[in-house]
Design an enzyme around this catalytic site. Structure first.
Site, PDB file in Angstrom:
ATOM      1  CG  ASP A  32      -1.577   1.108   1.535  1.00 48.30           C
ATOM      2  OD1 ASP A  32      -2.534   1.787   0.367  1.00 48.30           O
ATOM      3  OD2 ASP A  32      -1.808   1.496   2.310  1.00 48.30           O
ATOM      4  CB  SER A  33       0.268   4.961  -0.221  1.00 45.00           C
ATOM      5  OG  SER A  33      -0.736   4.811   0.270  1.00 45.00           O
TER       6      SER A  33
ATOM      7  CB  CYS B 216      -9.269   4.607   0.668  1.00 43.91           C
ATOM      8  SG  CYS B 216      -8.040   4.974   1.402  1.00 43.91           S
TER       9      CYS B 216
ATOM     10  CG  HIS C 105      -4.917   5.055   4.445  1.00 39.69           C
ATOM     11  ND1 HIS C 105      -4.523   4.380   3.040  1.00 39.69           N
ATOM     12  CD2 HIS C 105      -3.618   5.132   5.437  1.00 39.69           C
ATOM     13  CE1 HIS C 105      -3.503   4.920   2.859  1.00 39.69           C
ATOM     14  NE2 HIS C 105      -2.727   5.875   4.589  1.00 39.69           N
TER      15      HIS C 105
ATOM     16  CD  GLU D 129      -0.226   6.434   6.134  1.00 40.91           C
ATOM     17  OE1 GLU D 129       0.596   6.282   7.006  1.00 40.91           O
ATOM     18  OE2 GLU D 129      -0.338   5.449   5.371  1.00 40.91           O
TER      19      GLU D 129
ATOM     20  CB  CYS E 161      -3.080   0.217  -2.804  1.00 38.65           C
ATOM     21  SG  CYS E 161      -3.205   1.867  -3.277  1.00 38.65           S
TER      22      CYS E 161
HETATM   23  N1  DGL Z   1      -4.980   3.006   0.566  1.00 41.58           N
HETATM   24  C1  DGL Z   1      -4.698   3.057  -0.782  1.00 41.58           C
HETATM   25  C2  DGL Z   1      -5.619   3.086  -1.156  1.00 41.58           C
HETATM   26  O1  DGL Z   1      -6.801   1.924  -0.936  1.00 41.58           O
HETATM   27  C3  DGL Z   1      -3.852   4.828  -0.834  1.00 41.58           C
HETATM   28  C4  DGL Z   1      -3.929   5.503  -0.561  1.00 41.58           C
HETATM   29  C5  DGL Z   1      -3.366   6.726  -0.862  1.00 41.58           C
HETATM   30  O2  DGL Z   1      -2.314   6.983  -1.189  1.00 41.58           O
HETATM   31  O3  DGL Z   1      -3.970   7.726  -1.167  1.00 41.58           O
HETATM   32  O4  DGL Z   1      -6.014   3.499  -2.200  1.00 41.58           O
END
Ligand code: DGL
Length: 285
Positions: free
Chosen positions: A26-27, A199, A201, A167, A89
């Site tokens: 993931d990021s 997402c 996150h 984050e 991600c």
């Molecule tokens: N967690 C990621 C997603 O599901 C990326 C979030 C990001 O870095 O903008 O898209």
């Protein structure tokens, strides 16, 4: 362009083994929500996690940049003998999966969008999707949901402020609640019956989101379905781990410390996280 499929063949010694790790990336900390589900459903697998924190967020970047980042990550994971990769991600799954599947034809690559969209289409008719702006603009969720149920209605909202807030660990900040209210209002106005965490996150925000959305709305976390899909795929490929799993290896491209803190909260235990420039690494933790 350099043939990465060839690299995949060259840099990996021998055919994949069941005891090789499954790679997740993931990021940043978002993919931990998928990792946790992998622990629950596939406790016997060894896992390799990469968070591209130096280049976060992905959700406001171009498709070209995201494809290049994903290429680099997959190449690195192949060198570390990943037998399968889960794109934990949504942004990468929406914008890069088709391209990299062609470039790494012998590496099983799973994305989160199809499993998440199928689960939502089986549950609801009026489906809201909260995601990064890039995922929302790609229309990937709507298209995938309509493949399963062409009568479903889908509304996708890009939520650019969520990832930086998560984050920074600002889940309980009243500002986060206010931002969430603003993003969710258009979906509440549509009387959605289902809400997808588009997402990885966003499940970190579950307490905030659930306090805003009526309790009749079902939340879909694609992590649950992608872990199930991974399990089925390993079975088909004969790649289940039959030995004891190794401790999860964690790597990030940026400062490991903030990641260590969120990971401790989210996973409930201390993790050793190494910083890597996709070629060299330094341990912290
Ligand atoms: N967690 C990621 C997603 O599901 C990326 C979030 C990001 O870095 O903008 O898209």
């Amino acid at each position: 362009m350099k043939n990465l499929a060839e690299n995949f063949g060259c840099s990996r010694s021998g055919t994949p083994n069941g005891s090789d790790p499954i790679g997740l990336f993931d990021s940043g900390v978002g993919g931990l929500t998928v990792l946790r589900e992998m622990y629950r459903q596939l406790p016997n697998e060894s896992l390799l996690y990469f968070g591209d924190t130096a280049r976060l967020p992905y959700g406001t970047r171009s498709q070209c940049e995201i494809i290049q980042f994903v290429r680099e990550i997959l190449h690195w994971m192949v060198e570390r003998r990943a037998k399968m990769v889960i794109m934990a991600c949504n942004t990468s799954s929406a914008l890069a999966i088709e391209t990299v599947r062609q470039e790494f034809p012998s590496l099983p690559i799973l994305g989160v969008i199809l499993p998440g969209a199928s689960a939502a289409a089986r549950q609801g008719k009026r489906i809201g999707v909260i995601s990064t702006p890039a995922t929302a603009a790609s229309d990937a969720y709507r298209q995938a949901i309509l493949e399963v149920d062409s009568t479903a209605e889908v509304w996708q909202i890009g939520c650019p402020e969520f990832v930086p807030l998560i984050e920074q660990g600002r889940i309980d900040d009243p500002y986060t609640y206010k931002v969430a209210q603003t993003y969710l209002q258009p979906l509440l106005d549509r009387n959605i019956d289902t809400l997808i965490y588009g997402c990885t996150h966003y499940p970190h925000l579950a307490p905030v989101l659930k306090s805003i959305v009526p309790s009749s709305v079902q939340f879909i976390d694609p992590a649950v379905s992608v872990a199930k899909a991974a399990s089925q795929e390993l079975e088909i490929l004969g790649l289940r781990n039959l030995q004891s799993p190794l401790p999860t290896q964690f790597y990030v491209s940026g400062d490991p410390q903030p990641f260590v803190e969120v990971a401790r909260k989210w996973l409930g235990h201390h993790t050793i996280v190494q910083q890597v420039a996709l070629s060299e690494s330094v341990a912290v933790g």
